[in-house]
Write an enzyme that holds these catalytic residues in place. Sequence first.
Site, PDB file in Angstrom:
ATOM      1  N   HIS A  44       0.849  -1.195   0.000  1.00  0.00           N
ATOM      2  CA  HIS A  44       0.000   0.000   0.000  1.00  0.00           C
ATOM      3  C   HIS A  44       0.882   1.241   0.000  1.00  0.00           C
ATOM      4  O   HIS A  44       2.107   1.155   0.045  1.00  0.00           O
ATOM      5  CB  HIS A  44      -0.977  -0.003   1.179  1.00  0.00           C
ATOM      6  CG  HIS A  44      -0.342  -0.032   2.532  1.00  0.00           C
ATOM      7  ND1 HIS A  44       0.419  -1.086   2.984  1.00  0.00           N
ATOM      8  CD2 HIS A  44      -0.351   0.873   3.554  1.00  0.00           C
ATOM      9  CE1 HIS A  44       0.839  -0.853   4.210  1.00  0.00           C
ATOM     10  NE2 HIS A  44       0.394   0.345   4.579  1.00  0.00           N
ATOM     11  N   ASP A  80       6.210   4.244   4.974  1.00  0.00           N
ATOM     12  CA  ASP A  80       7.137   3.269   5.545  1.00  0.00           C
ATOM     13  C   ASP A  80       7.149   1.958   4.760  1.00  0.00           C
ATOM     14  O   ASP A  80       7.863   1.021   5.119  1.00  0.00           O
ATOM     15  CB  ASP A  80       6.822   3.008   7.022  1.00  0.00           C
ATOM     16  CG  ASP A  80       5.432   2.436   7.247  1.00  0.00           C
ATOM     17  OD1 ASP A  80       4.501   2.895   6.572  1.00  0.00           O
ATOM     18  OD2 ASP A  80       5.280   1.538   8.100  1.00  0.00           O
ATOM     19  N   HIS A  81       6.377   1.908   3.682  1.00  0.00           N
ATOM     20  CA  HIS A  81       6.380   0.749   2.778  1.00  0.00           C
ATOM     21  C   HIS A  81       6.926   1.116   1.398  1.00  0.00           C
ATOM     22  O   HIS A  81       7.401   0.245   0.677  1.00  0.00           O
ATOM     23  CB  HIS A  81       4.972   0.184   2.630  1.00  0.00           C
ATOM     24  CG  HIS A  81       4.419  -0.353   3.903  1.00  0.00           C
ATOM     25  ND1 HIS A  81       4.298  -1.702   4.161  1.00  0.00           N
ATOM     26  CD2 HIS A  81       3.962   0.284   5.013  1.00  0.00           C
ATOM     27  CE1 HIS A  81       3.792  -1.869   5.384  1.00  0.00           C
ATOM     28  NE2 HIS A  81       3.577  -0.682   5.913  1.00  0.00           N
ATOM     29  N   HIS A 122       1.512   3.814   2.090  1.00  0.00           N
ATOM     30  CA  HIS A 122       2.124   4.466   3.249  1.00  0.00           C
ATOM     31  C   HIS A 122       3.643   4.521   3.112  1.00  0.00           C
ATOM     32  O   HIS A 122       4.278   3.572   2.648  1.00  0.00           O
ATOM     33  CB  HIS A 122       1.731   3.759   4.534  1.00  0.00           C
ATOM     34  CG  HIS A 122       0.284   3.937   4.880  1.00  0.00           C
ATOM     35  ND1 HIS A 122      -0.349   3.187   5.841  1.00  0.00           N
ATOM     36  CD2 HIS A 122      -0.656   4.791   4.396  1.00  0.00           C
ATOM     37  CE1 HIS A 122      -1.623   3.569   5.931  1.00  0.00           C
ATOM     38  NE2 HIS A 122      -1.828   4.531   5.054  1.00  0.00           N
TER      39      HIS A 122
END
EC number: 3.1.2.-
Length: 333
Positions: free
Chosen positions: A108, A112-113, A110
């Site tokens: 997804h 931090d991904h 976000h």
Amino acid sequence: MADQDGDKSGYRQINKALNICAFDDYLKGQRAHLPQIPAVEQLTPRVLRVLGQNAGKFTLQGTNTFIVGKGRDRIIVDTSGGEEEWIELIQETLLDRGINITHVLLTHWHGDHTGGVPDLIRLYPHLKDHIYKNEPERDQQAIQDGQIFAVQGATIRALHAPGHSTDHMCFILEEEHAMFTGDNILGHGTSAVEDLGTFMASLQTMADQNCKTGYSAHGVTIDNLPIKISAELTKLLRREKQVLSALAQFRKRGERCAALRDIVTEIYGQALEEDTRRLALEPFIDEVLRKLAGDGRVAFQKRGGLKKWYSLEMEMAVDAKAAQVAQARAIAV
């Protein structure tokens, strides 16, 4: 998980159901008791995990990057937040093991991904056209529900599972009957969600895949994924019952409807810190109420600009009883 204020270790507040300030001390204590995760660990012959080096309040030990496959060509799932230590680990790991990355799959949007994508492309320019995400950004490739990605020893099937975010995807590793769960199911604790009803439906979709193992984006490997998903659904359903029970109590006291604040007090009691009430419990119970409203089980009316919630099930029960009384009177006459 991501952060609206640019802190890569935080979590972007979407419905404010979790608040960094209100839970700062709690989360620090929780993180202190989390098990250590090695920077690089071969979990199975097909799955290699690289820790994101972005431990934080809402990222737990950090975001997990998974390198999947058994041959030279392999697939990456998620790219952490772009920390320098992470990209150095990735570069060293790929070089030492003679690995070539063919696809990058993002669960997804976000940060931090997805934050490590620019560094991956900088070091491995061939990946520019091989970054895959549902609802893709510019220069990214779309992922379709059910799409297959394959390398030697690994067949990955995409599964659209929104709720934590609208674009959220899980990935099923067919050879292991395992699932990369992203942020929907965590190795520790519970994820925040955008839409509770959608999230619960996605959990059921995930359960229907009959995967045994869960590789979460945060925390340790989940050895019995069906039990973990079932426990999460049970907990959320219990919250629904608590809300409906609270509304029933108001009705028994002669109050047809109740404001959110009063419902929270009915469930959790008077002895609540104001920050906990306002920044955590009220937004969470509001999300439960909106989910129940979507299910046709509760509704609200506005009084003085304030939403007052009531149980449609109780309304129907009262109406049915009134109809029975009226019918009995008519027969008696």
